[in-house]
Design a protein around this motif. Sequence first.
Motif, mmCIF file in Angstrom:
data_model
loop_
_atom_site.group_PDB
_atom_site.id
_atom_site.type_symbol
_atom_site.label_atom_id
_atom_site.label_comp_id
_atom_site.label_asym_id
_atom_site.label_seq_id
_atom_site.Cartn_x
_atom_site.Cartn_y
_atom_site.Cartn_z
ATOM 1 N N LEU A 104 0.834 -1.202 0.000
ATOM 2 C CA LEU A 104 0.000 0.000 0.000
ATOM 3 C C LEU A 104 0.872 1.257 0.000
ATOM 4 O O LEU A 104 2.084 1.178 0.234
ATOM 5 N N ASN A 106 1.250 3.505 2.036
ATOM 6 C CA ASN A 106 1.925 3.789 3.312
ATOM 7 C C ASN A 106 2.986 2.743 3.665
ATOM 8 O O ASN A 106 3.537 2.765 4.752
ATOM 9 N N LEU A 108 2.490 -0.530 4.013
ATOM 10 C CA LEU A 108 1.940 -1.790 4.540
ATOM 11 C C LEU A 108 1.938 -2.845 3.441
ATOM 12 O O LEU A 108 1.545 -2.566 2.307
ATOM 13 N N LEU A 110 0.265 -6.066 2.010
ATOM 14 C CA LEU A 110 -1.040 -6.729 2.083
ATOM 15 C C LEU A 110 -0.974 -8.011 1.273
ATOM 16 O O LEU A 110 -0.572 -8.000 0.107
ATOM 17 N N LYS A 406 -7.514 -15.358 4.218
ATOM 18 C CA LYS A 406 -7.376 -14.302 5.228
ATOM 19 C C LYS A 406 -6.371 -13.284 4.705
ATOM 20 O O LYS A 406 -5.545 -13.590 3.849
ATOM 21 N N TYR A 407 -6.484 -12.073 5.222
ATOM 22 C CA TYR A 407 -5.531 -11.029 4.876
ATOM 23 C C TYR A 407 -4.424 -11.007 5.920
ATOM 24 O O TYR A 407 -4.694 -10.989 7.120
ATOM 25 N N VAL A 408 -3.180 -11.032 5.445
ATOM 26 C CA VAL A 408 -2.038 -10.843 6.334
ATOM 27 C C VAL A 408 -1.449 -9.472 6.001
ATOM 28 O O VAL A 408 -1.130 -9.192 4.844
ATOM 29 N N VAL A 409 -1.402 -8.613 7.007
ATOM 30 C CA VAL A 409 -1.001 -7.219 6.811
ATOM 31 C C VAL A 409 0.254 -6.976 7.639
ATOM 32 O O VAL A 409 0.232 -7.129 8.858
ATOM 33 N N THR A 410 1.339 -6.619 6.994
ATOM 34 C CA THR A 410 2.606 -6.477 7.709
ATOM 35 C C THR A 410 3.120 -5.044 7.630
ATOM 36 O O THR A 410 3.270 -4.486 6.537
ATOM 37 N N GLY A 411 3.364 -4.475 8.793
ATOM 38 C CA GLY A 411 3.870 -3.113 8.856
ATOM 39 C C GLY A 411 5.110 -3.028 9.729
ATOM 40 O O GLY A 411 5.744 -4.044 10.038
ATOM 41 N N ASP A 412 5.442 -1.821 10.112
ATOM 42 C CA ASP A 412 6.623 -1.614 10.955
ATOM 43 C C ASP A 412 6.292 -0.554 11.994
ATOM 44 O O ASP A 412 6.988 0.442 12.112
ATOM 45 N N GLY A 413 5.184 -0.813 12.679
ATOM 46 C CA GLY A 413 4.709 0.159 13.664
ATOM 47 C C GLY A 413 3.653 1.088 13.089
ATOM 48 O O GLY A 413 3.423 2.177 13.622
ATOM 49 N N HIS A 414 3.013 0.666 12.023
ATOM 50 C CA HIS A 414 2.030 1.516 11.342
ATOM 51 C C HIS A 414 0.781 1.784 12.197
ATOM 52 O O HIS A 414 0.195 0.859 12.744
ATOM 53 N N VAL A 415 0.404 3.051 12.262
ATOM 54 C CA VAL A 415 -0.865 3.440 12.889
ATOM 55 C C VAL A 415 -1.628 4.328 11.911
ATOM 56 O O VAL A 415 -1.039 4.927 11.017
ATOM 57 N N ARG A 416 -2.939 4.380 12.101
ATOM 58 C CA ARG A 416 -3.747 5.206 11.181
ATOM 59 C C ARG A 416 -3.697 6.671 11.574
ATOM 60 O O ARG A 416 -3.956 7.009 12.722
#
Lengths: 417, 417
Positions: A104, A106, A108, A110, A406-416
Amino acid sequence: MSTERDVLDAAARAREASHGLALATRARKDRALLAMADGLVAAHDDLLAANAEDVARAEAGGTPPNIVDRLRLTAERLAGMAQGLRDVAALPDPVGEVVRGSTLANGLELRQVRVPFGVVGMIYEARPNVTADAAGICLKSGNAVLLRGSSSARSSNAAIVGVLREAAVSAGLEADVVQLVPGDSHDSVKALMRARGLVDVLIPRGGAGLIRSVVEESTVPVIETGVGNCHVYVDRAADLDKALAIVLNAKTHRTSVCNAAESLLVHADVADAFLPRVVTALQDAGVTIHGDTAFTAYDGVEAASEEDYATEYLSLDISAAVVPDLDGAIRHIRRYSSQHSDAIVTEDQSAARHFTAAVDSAAVLVNASTRFTDGGEFGFGAEIGISTQKLHARGPMGLPEMTSTKYVVTGDGHVRP
Amino acid sequence: MSTERDVLDAAARAREASHGLALATRARKDRALLAMADGLVAAHDDLLAANAEDVARAEAGGTPPNIVDRLRLTAERLAGMAQGLRDVAALPDPVGEVVRGSTLANGLELRQVRVPFGVVGMIYEARPNVTADAAGICLKSGNAVLLRGSSSARSSNAAIVGVLREAAVSAGLEADVVQLVPGDSHDSVKALMRARGLVDVLIPRGGAGLIRSVVEESTVPVIETGVGNCHVYVDRAADLDKALAIVLNAKTHRTSVCNAAESLLVHADVADAFLPRVVTALQDAGVTIHGDTAFTAYDGVEAASEEDYATEYLSLDISAAVVPDLDGAIRHIRRYSSQHSDAIVTEDQSAARHFTAAVDSAAVLVNASTRFTDGGEFGFGAEIGISTQKLHARGPMGLPEMTSTKYVVTGDGHVRP
């Protein structure tokens, strides 16, 4: 009461066992499937002996010979069951397939990934080979399975499931990934249909009555399978030789199956040319035609009632009508079709295009027999049934259709923000 | 009785209108969507007047202010509805997409093509903007829609649907592709749930009670949406700064939504380091913590009951517990999660891999806030809801999830040998 408790206990054990199975590698699942195949071959004598009990009981109870035949295991059928399991082992594992994925804006990551349903309940009639087929497909797709076969096959099914469970354990899986549903009264079916939360999906396979009752009574999500009131429409622009071959094949190749044709529609412009040929050919093949007035003009054709057009005969019977045009055929099909498989025979590209767009069935065929709607024919390698519903899966269901995602969503401390 | 008849009549009209809509080109559907957007803007004063009636009735009836606020249309919200319809027009048409295709060994050409469901029933609460959003998504995906909004929004919904229908007609579609379900008693919901055969799928959007009752009572297939008892698990290998930011964001960014966190789990090894920080930060943000004994050691933390761990608060409350290890967190989530969105915060690749494999939720997040589970955030452009079931669609549902498929099989006189 005690049946309900037993079924819910079995479902809870299946749920528990499903967690490990969902994480099992393809290698382990394939080892289990091959061990199951070997186990069936090794247990050949025991399985035939168990089956002989069911057959004897059915014959003593006056079961019709064609039903007894479906119940009977032979060396050939056992070999077929074992081969089926080996075939499933050779198919790719649907679990873990990334259906779509992107990064995405940002950052992330997906990924939509195939995962097993969890626990599948199968409710089916007679044929004990379904026991091994269904267990194999469920296991490969990572699902624990609760098998509710016909009570008439209880000795056979118990013996087969015993072999399958032992094989699962030998491959390091829990025995409870494959279970026979306890109890053989209707109470056990009822308990299965109410086990929402423990059972993720129910798949009924069998006659229209069984399927209807499961669809209506179940609070567990159901995948509806198999009722086929299939049509062949012979267009004004049909090649009548192809049409004749397709009608005969669709009706007579095998009559007891859901993709057999049950109704013939003929464009008025070709009625004079086609009706004499198709009536003769069908009658020569032993088919009874239930037709409208255009058809009853021919000897031996019975008058069709409204009921006939709605009927899935599963026998050497076919309903028949002449329609004024392509839209008349589409209207007839919309009214009576069970939305399984409907075919047009035409050389007219525009008619084919309109028919395939306007007829809303699991399979719409052009210049081909309805008998092709089949997981094997479609190249899926294995088939758990043919879905006639629109949710989740439609048409022949292979291994991917036995999964969710299922969705696997990987970030690095992501917040909205 | 008369309500039931009215609803079934409306459903039959929707079914009839769905045939034409299924065949409509993207160009025509987009024209309708843009006309709908223009129509809402043009009818600005009438829509606000209709809405003022609903608001006045709600206020007179003593409806709580937060519910009245959800009911209220403003110039800004109306502009948002219009923009939403324009956004949907800009999205690709899912209908006609070839999902897979091949030529079989015998020369048959097999294509699996996306097709509309047919007729979709939406049951939803309060917010009148859902009326336009849902109608737009259904229209673009080729589905006729039956809208059953809250009776408290009946004037607003009637005015909005009037505009939408007029716009549909101006683009050459039938008005009945968009209909308000007649009647605003529970009878009309009941009739919709029993319209199997006329309605292809029901999508309830709203509170847990509404969704549960639809799932249990409906004979029409249901897509379950939205209940979210979402967890954030802070692993022993978590970066505690990231963890703090994610917990705060997931809990407090917006509390009334299904992807807000409702439960915090902390690995025992980092409890001493993390609990003082997270308790203070949450309390400073106005959050009430319902915790186990590790948490109640801190001032102001209330003792959690079993019930708390199962609760979707949708408020400034969070349940909290310390778990002995990663598997303890997974066990807790398996027991209490509604399988919507569950997150792990960890720098440990192996822990992340195990968590994402073992937690069976619509979305599993690593080092990211649960608030990201959203069709807009996922880049879908439009979202009809978030499915928490495993059949058909799981997670945020965009346009492709609002379709079924059919197989189109093309031969040249093919019959089964």
